[in-house]
Design a protein around this motif. Structure first.
Motif, PDB file in Angstrom:
ATOM      1  N   GLN A 182       1.159 -14.102   7.339  1.00 28.14           N
ATOM      2  CA  GLN A 182      -0.266 -14.243   7.038  1.00 28.14           C
ATOM      3  C   GLN A 182      -0.859 -12.909   6.568  1.00 28.14           C
TER       4      GLN A 182
ATOM      5  N   ALA B  37       0.255 -12.315   3.055  1.00 27.61           N
ATOM      6  CA  ALA B  37      -0.407 -13.196   2.079  1.00 27.61           C
ATOM      7  C   ALA B  37      -1.848 -12.742   1.823  1.00 27.61           C
ATOM      8  N   VAL B  38      -2.558 -12.383   2.885  1.00 25.67           N
ATOM      9  CA  VAL B  38      -3.949 -11.957   2.730  1.00 25.67           C
ATOM     10  C   VAL B  38      -4.028 -10.610   2.017  1.00 25.67           C
ATOM     11  N   THR B  39      -3.081  -9.707   2.356  1.00 25.44           N
ATOM     12  CA  THR B  39      -3.055  -8.399   1.701  1.00 25.44           C
ATOM     13  C   THR B  39      -2.795  -8.550   0.194  1.00 25.44           C
ATOM     14  N   LYS B  40      -1.899  -9.476  -0.133  1.00 27.16           N
ATOM     15  CA  LYS B  40      -1.609  -9.715  -1.549  1.00 27.16           C
ATOM     16  C   LYS B  40      -2.832 -10.253  -2.287  1.00 27.16           C
ATOM     17  N   LYS B  41      -3.616 -11.036  -1.575  1.00 26.97           N
ATOM     18  CA  LYS B  41      -4.776 -11.662  -2.201  1.00 26.97           C
ATOM     19  C   LYS B  41      -5.973 -10.717  -2.284  1.00 26.97           C
ATOM     20  N   LEU B  42      -6.195  -9.961  -1.194  1.00 34.51           N
ATOM     21  CA  LEU B  42      -7.412  -9.138  -1.109  1.00 34.51           C
ATOM     22  C   LEU B  42      -7.159  -7.636  -1.200  1.00 34.51           C
TER      23      LEU B  42
END
Length: 339
Positions: free
Chosen positions: A313, A316-321
């Motif tokens: 998680q 995934a969040v780091t990749k997105k934000l």
């Protein structure tokens, strides 16, 4: 010395220089020795191993292991171990607790640790008494138990540790007795290999304040009739003459005697890999003297671990934000100064 071929460690390498301070004859000695033997057999890396404990006789364990260790506060070992494992997923983290520490003071922490399926190995020493504080009844003391705090007998229903663990969807759960050396080592090995929470209940004799609480399950004259050894894929047969078994009658288990038209084909087959925990739950409610008490592995299934999902998680969040910024976070929104 080459780091590619480290020397094989022995039991002695897992013994610390601390004096073991349990009462002579305590069941804890056996649990400690079997753990040290398994650690040596598995070629466990000491620098990647941590034992975490709360308060109680069992919680002296980290002092006696030549690994990393943490002696925490009452009932909070699962919370501390959770932090250790989530921050360092590559570590093997063991929680050593007792029936009072784990099921009373720390009951809340224990159930939430289990339901998250964090990669911890939790060993609960169940002696059905508070030994360190000199003999008060514990959450697992049987109804009617007379102790210093219940001189007329406890009127509470005891907690069944394995039933509680299964209610939390535990992915590995087992039971054994402190004197059953072979089974204890086998369960420790399987728990060490499990991904996710492994919960082990150990029947442990407190020979000072509750001596003989599990004699029926450990005495050579009675244990074969009073226990049921769980073997994956095999019919549930028990008894010193191997002539009794467990069969379902509707939704209720019953003891039957083999012969006279009843064969092993009529018996329940143990399936520790069943994703549905109903069978394991039923087994957890079989208690002496009405039934033989099951020992061995009740359930061993694979589910995603908490730490693995957390890492996924975060990625995934780091990749997105993008990567976070702590200074920006701390200074976001309203702030105020405290004089």
């Amino acid at each position: 010395m080459s780091t590619l071929n480290p020397p094989k460690l022995t039991v002695k390498d897992f013994k610390s220089d601390q004096e073991v301070r349990w009462c002579p004859g305590c069941g804890d000695y056996s649990i400690l020795l079997q753990m040290q033997k398994v650690m040596a057999d598995l070629a466990t890396e000491r620098h990647r191993t941590v034992f975490v404990a709360g308060i109680g006789c069992s919680s002296r364990f980290p002092y006696y292991m030549e690994t990393y260790g943490f002696h925490g506060i009452h009932g909070r070992a699962p919370a501390i171990a959770t932090g250790v494992k989530c921050a360092n997923p590559e570590l093997d983290v063991w929680v050593m607790t007792g029936d009072g520490d784990g099921l009373s003071i720390g009951g809340n922490h224990l159930i939430h640790t289990i339901r998250r399926n964090i990669g911890l190995k939790i060993v609960l020493f169940n002696n059905r008494i508070y030994g360190l504080t000199k003999g008060q009844y514990s959450p697992t003391s049987e109804r009617g138990k007379k102790t210093r705090s219940t001189p007329w007998g406890t009127i509470e229903n005891p907690i069944r540790p394995i039933t509680v663990a299964l209610g939390c969807e535990v992915t590995f759960v087992a039971r054994c007795a402190d004197v059953d050396i072979k089974l204890l080592q086998d369960v420790f090995r399987k728990a060490a290999a499990h991904k996710g929470t492994a919960f082990i209940e150990v029947y442990q004799d407190c020979n000072v304040y509750n001596h003989g609480a599990f004699d029926y399950a450990t005495d050579r004259q009675t244990k074969l009739d009073a226990t049921l050894i769980l073997e994956h894929g095999k019919p549930m047969i028990f008894g010193k003459d191997r002539n009794k078994g467990i069969r379902l009658n509707g939704m209720t288990p019953e003891i039957v005697e083999l012969g006279s038209g009843i064969t092993a084909d009529d018996l329940l087959i143990h399936d520790e890999k069943a994703t549905e925990p109903t069978l394991a739950f039923m087994l957890s409610r079989m208690t002496h003297p009405e039934f033989p008490e099951p020992v061995g592995v009740f359930r061993a299934v694979e589910e995603p671990t908490y730490e693995g999902q957390m890492e996924d998680q975060i990625a995934a969040v780091t990749k997105k934000l993008g990567a976070g910024n702590l200074d920006k976070l701390f200074n976001a929104g309203d702030t105020w100064d405290v004089d």
